[in-house]
Write a protein that holds these residues in place. Sequence first.
Motif, PDB file in Angstrom:
ATOM      1  N   PHE A  38     -62.037  75.712  -1.941  1.00  0.00           N
ATOM      2  CA  PHE A  38     -62.560  74.838  -2.987  1.00  0.00           C
ATOM      3  C   PHE A  38     -61.520  74.740  -4.095  1.00  0.00           C
ATOM      4  CE2 PHE A  38     -66.343  76.903  -1.136  1.00  0.00           C
ATOM      5  CZ  PHE A  38     -66.995  75.775  -0.669  1.00  0.00           C
ATOM      6  N   SER A  39     -61.298  73.553  -4.594  1.00  0.00           N
ATOM      7  CA  SER A  39     -60.299  73.395  -5.660  1.00  0.00           C
ATOM      8  C   SER A  39     -60.795  73.961  -6.985  1.00  0.00           C
ATOM      9  CB  SER A  39     -59.926  71.920  -5.824  1.00  0.00           C
ATOM     10  OG  SER A  39     -61.066  71.171  -6.185  1.00  0.00           O
ATOM     11  N   SER A  40     -62.099  73.958  -7.185  1.00  0.00           N
ATOM     12  CA  SER A  40     -62.673  74.473  -8.419  1.00  0.00           C
ATOM     13  C   SER A  40     -64.066  75.015  -8.132  1.00  0.00           C
ATOM     14  CB  SER A  40     -62.745  73.363  -9.466  1.00  0.00           C
ATOM     15  OG  SER A  40     -63.323  73.837 -10.643  1.00  0.00           O
ATOM     16  N   THR A  41     -64.394  76.148  -8.739  1.00  0.00           N
ATOM     17  CA  THR A  41     -65.725  76.724  -8.611  1.00  0.00           C
ATOM     18  C   THR A  41     -66.235  77.063 -10.000  1.00  0.00           C
ATOM     19  OG1 THR A  41     -64.911  78.984  -8.414  1.00  0.00           O
ATOM     20  CG2 THR A  41     -65.175  77.745  -6.355  1.00  0.00           C
ATOM     21  N   VAL A  42     -67.501  77.422 -10.089  1.00  0.00           N
ATOM     22  CA  VAL A  42     -68.065  77.828 -11.378  1.00  0.00           C
ATOM     23  C   VAL A  42     -67.308  79.052 -11.891  1.00  0.00           C
ATOM     24  CG1 VAL A  42     -70.132  78.730 -12.509  1.00  0.00           C
ATOM     25  CG2 VAL A  42     -70.333  76.855 -10.892  1.00  0.00           C
ATOM     26  N   THR A  43     -66.979  79.973 -10.995  1.00  0.00           N
ATOM     27  CA  THR A  43     -66.260  81.187 -11.388  1.00  0.00           C
ATOM     28  C   THR A  43     -64.885  80.856 -11.956  1.00  0.00           C
ATOM     29  OG1 THR A  43     -67.414  82.475  -9.721  1.00  0.00           O
ATOM     30  CG2 THR A  43     -65.387  83.399 -10.565  1.00  0.00           C
ATOM     31  N   SER A  44     -64.163  79.972 -11.309  1.00  0.00           N
ATOM     32  CA  SER A  44     -62.827  79.632 -11.807  1.00  0.00           C
ATOM     33  C   SER A  44     -62.882  78.711 -13.021  1.00  0.00           C
ATOM     34  CB  SER A  44     -61.994  78.992 -10.702  1.00  0.00           C
ATOM     35  OG  SER A  44     -62.536  77.758 -10.296  1.00  0.00           O
ATOM     36  N   VAL A  96     -80.335  63.256 -10.880  1.00  0.00           N
ATOM     37  CA  VAL A  96     -79.531  62.989 -12.072  1.00  0.00           C
ATOM     38  C   VAL A  96     -78.927  64.285 -12.620  1.00  0.00           C
ATOM     39  CG1 VAL A  96     -79.654  62.220 -14.487  1.00  0.00           C
ATOM     40  CG2 VAL A  96     -80.744  60.867 -12.695  1.00  0.00           C
ATOM     41  N   LEU A  97     -79.731  65.335 -12.718  1.00  0.00           N
ATOM     42  CA  LEU A  97     -79.238  66.614 -13.228  1.00  0.00           C
ATOM     43  C   LEU A  97     -78.171  67.215 -12.311  1.00  0.00           C
ATOM     44  CD1 LEU A  97     -82.615  68.205 -14.374  1.00  0.00           C
ATOM     45  CD2 LEU A  97     -80.753  67.478 -15.863  1.00  0.00           C
ATOM     46  N   ALA A  98     -78.413  67.172 -11.007  1.00  0.00           N
ATOM     47  CA  ALA A  98     -77.464  67.758 -10.060  1.00  0.00           C
ATOM     48  C   ALA A  98     -76.142  66.999 -10.039  1.00  0.00           C
ATOM     49  CB  ALA A  98     -78.072  67.796  -8.669  1.00  0.00           C
ATOM     50  N   LEU A  99     -76.205  65.674 -10.074  1.00  0.00           N
ATOM     51  CA  LEU A  99     -74.972  64.883 -10.030  1.00  0.00           C
ATOM     52  C   LEU A  99     -74.176  64.944 -11.330  1.00  0.00           C
ATOM     53  CD1 LEU A  99     -76.126  61.736  -8.024  1.00  0.00           C
ATOM     54  CD2 LEU A  99     -74.728  63.661  -7.231  1.00  0.00           C
ATOM     55  N   SER A 100     -74.840  65.219 -12.429  1.00  0.00           N
ATOM     56  CA  SER A 100     -74.116  65.314 -13.706  1.00  0.00           C
ATOM     57  C   SER A 100     -73.589  66.726 -13.976  1.00  0.00           C
ATOM     58  CB  SER A 100     -74.998  64.841 -14.855  1.00  0.00           C
ATOM     59  OG  SER A 100     -76.151  65.639 -14.952  1.00  0.00           O
ATOM     60  N   SER A 101     -74.018  67.704 -13.207  1.00  0.00           N
ATOM     61  CA  SER A 101     -73.595  69.093 -13.423  1.00  0.00           C
ATOM     62  C   SER A 101     -72.084  69.315 -13.376  1.00  0.00           C
ATOM     63  CB  SER A 101     -74.278  70.023 -12.424  1.00  0.00           C
ATOM     64  OG  SER A 101     -75.642  70.113 -12.703  1.00  0.00           O
ATOM     65  N   PRO A 102     -71.330  68.696 -12.478  1.00  0.00           N
ATOM     66  CA  PRO A 102     -69.884  68.970 -12.443  1.00  0.00           C
ATOM     67  C   PRO A 102     -69.133  68.549 -13.711  1.00  0.00           C
ATOM     68  CG  PRO A 102     -70.575  67.973 -10.392  1.00  0.00           C
ATOM     69  CD  PRO A 102     -71.741  67.903 -11.325  1.00  0.00           C
ATOM     70  N   TRP A 103     -69.695  67.679 -14.495  1.00  0.00           N
ATOM     71  CA  TRP A 103     -69.002  67.199 -15.686  1.00  0.00           C
ATOM     72  C   TRP A 103     -69.481  67.849 -16.976  1.00  0.00           C
ATOM     73  CZ3 TRP A 103     -70.418  63.901 -11.674  1.00  0.00           C
ATOM     74  CH2 TRP A 103     -69.340  63.398 -10.948  1.00  0.00           C
ATOM     75  N   SER A 106     -69.602  72.976 -20.872  1.00  0.00           N
ATOM     76  CA  SER A 106     -69.674  74.412 -21.174  1.00  0.00           C
ATOM     77  C   SER A 106     -70.655  75.103 -20.238  1.00  0.00           C
ATOM     78  CB  SER A 106     -70.107  74.631 -22.626  1.00  0.00           C
ATOM     79  OG  SER A 106     -71.459  74.266 -22.793  1.00  0.00           O
ATOM     80  N   LEU A 107     -70.523  76.414 -20.176  1.00  0.00           N
ATOM     81  CA  LEU A 107     -71.400  77.213 -19.330  1.00  0.00           C
ATOM     82  C   LEU A 107     -72.840  77.162 -19.836  1.00  0.00           C
ATOM     83  CD1 LEU A 107     -71.589  79.135 -16.917  1.00  0.00           C
ATOM     84  CD2 LEU A 107     -71.136  81.012 -18.502  1.00  0.00           C
ATOM     85  N   GLU A 108     -73.033  77.060 -21.142  1.00  0.00           N
ATOM     86  CA  GLU A 108     -74.392  76.995 -21.698  1.00  0.00           C
ATOM     87  C   GLU A 108     -75.130  75.758 -21.199  1.00  0.00           C
ATOM     88  OE1 GLU A 108     -71.638  77.551 -23.554  1.00  0.00           O
ATOM     89  OE2 GLU A 108     -71.957  79.681 -23.947  1.00  0.00           O
ATOM     90  N   PHE A 109     -74.447  74.615 -21.192  1.00  0.00           N
ATOM     91  CA  PHE A 109     -75.062  73.398 -20.664  1.00  0.00           C
ATOM     92  C   PHE A 109     -75.354  73.542 -19.174  1.00  0.00           C
ATOM     93  CE2 PHE A 109     -73.168  71.088 -24.350  1.00  0.00           C
ATOM     94  CZ  PHE A 109     -74.343  70.529 -24.808  1.00  0.00           C
ATOM     95  N   LEU A 110     -74.431  74.138 -18.438  1.00  0.00           N
ATOM     96  CA  LEU A 110     -74.638  74.330 -17.008  1.00  0.00           C
ATOM     97  C   LEU A 110     -75.864  75.207 -16.744  1.00  0.00           C
ATOM     98  CD1 LEU A 110     -73.619  73.859 -14.124  1.00  0.00           C
ATOM     99  CD2 LEU A 110     -72.285  75.953 -14.380  1.00  0.00           C
ATOM    100  N   LEU A 111     -76.020  76.278 -17.499  1.00  0.00           N
ATOM    101  CA  LEU A 111     -77.183  77.153 -17.322  1.00  0.00           C
ATOM    102  C   LEU A 111     -78.478  76.433 -17.687  1.00  0.00           C
ATOM    103  CD1 LEU A 111     -75.777  80.549 -18.635  1.00  0.00           C
ATOM    104  CD2 LEU A 111     -76.073  79.813 -16.263  1.00  0.00           C
ATOM    105  N   PHE A 113     -78.988  73.186 -17.421  1.00  0.00           N
ATOM    106  CA  PHE A 113     -79.248  72.254 -16.331  1.00  0.00           C
ATOM    107  C   PHE A 113     -79.772  72.986 -15.103  1.00  0.00           C
ATOM    108  CE2 PHE A 113     -77.360  67.843 -16.863  1.00  0.00           C
ATOM    109  CZ  PHE A 113     -77.507  67.859 -18.232  1.00  0.00           C
ATOM    110  N   ARG A 114     -79.258  74.177 -14.821  1.00  0.00           N
ATOM    111  CA  ARG A 114     -79.746  74.964 -13.685  1.00  0.00           C
ATOM    112  C   ARG A 114     -81.224  75.314 -13.872  1.00  0.00           C
ATOM    113  NH1 ARG A 114     -77.825  75.472  -8.821  1.00  0.00           N
ATOM    114  NH2 ARG A 114     -78.459  77.623  -8.700  1.00  0.00           N
ATOM    115  N   PHE A 115     -81.617  75.646 -15.101  1.00  0.00           N
ATOM    116  CA  PHE A 115     -83.014  75.942 -15.378  1.00  0.00           C
ATOM    117  C   PHE A 115     -83.877  74.705 -15.125  1.00  0.00           C
ATOM    118  CE2 PHE A 115     -86.672  76.364 -18.261  1.00  0.00           C
ATOM    119  CZ  PHE A 115     -87.177  77.571 -17.810  1.00  0.00           C
ATOM    120  N   LEU A 116     -83.434  73.551 -15.603  1.00  0.00           N
ATOM    121  CA  LEU A 116     -84.182  72.311 -15.388  1.00  0.00           C
ATOM    122  C   LEU A 116     -84.236  71.937 -13.906  1.00  0.00           C
ATOM    123  CD1 LEU A 116     -82.888  70.237 -18.437  1.00  0.00           C
ATOM    124  CD2 LEU A 116     -85.127  71.320 -18.165  1.00  0.00           C
ATOM    125  N   LEU A 117     -83.144  72.173 -13.172  1.00  0.00           N
ATOM    126  CA  LEU A 117     -83.163  71.935 -11.728  1.00  0.00           C
ATOM    127  C   LEU A 117     -84.194  72.827 -11.048  1.00  0.00           C
ATOM    128  CD1 LEU A 117     -79.351  71.643 -10.966  1.00  0.00           C
ATOM    129  CD2 LEU A 117     -81.059  69.871 -10.608  1.00  0.00           C
TER     130      LEU A 117
END
Length: 146
Positions: A38-44, A96-103, A106-111, A113-117
């Motif tokens: 993978f070229s990019s992951t959440v960890t990287s 919508v939430l899943a497709l917008s997650s890669p962009w 910050s990690l706070e927004f990602l978390l 969105f994960r809760f809403l998913l």
Amino acid sequence: MDTLLLHDASCGYLVQNLTTGRMEEFPCTKWDFDTSTFSSTVTSEFSLVCERRYLRVVHQSIFMSGVMVGTLFSGFLVDRYGRLRMIAISITSYTVLALSSPWLPSLEFLLAFRFLLGIMQPSSLTTGYILGKQYELHLRLVNISG
């Protein structure tokens, strides 16, 4: 100060001072991630290593907390507004939430969105399964009586 690299750990490395012979530990400040799969992951992307490695587990736990909350309210909302409407709302929101997650910046927004998913997941999957089973039962009854 002459130094020699002796040991490479994941969060720090040991260097022997050739003048004094003492070992000194230095923290890592930069990481090289494997990008062969993978070229990019959440960890990287958010450097979830060393002191921040616990956030990888939090990432999944937040999602499962959302599933728990979604499960608590899903039945009530489905009964109140109808299965088909709730499936449409939850699948659209989930997409919508899943497709917008890669962009997300910050990690706070990602978390968040994960809760809403997680909240949307029970409404779409469980309710969809129940609606499908009811439709299957309806088709069987129509074939028997028809």
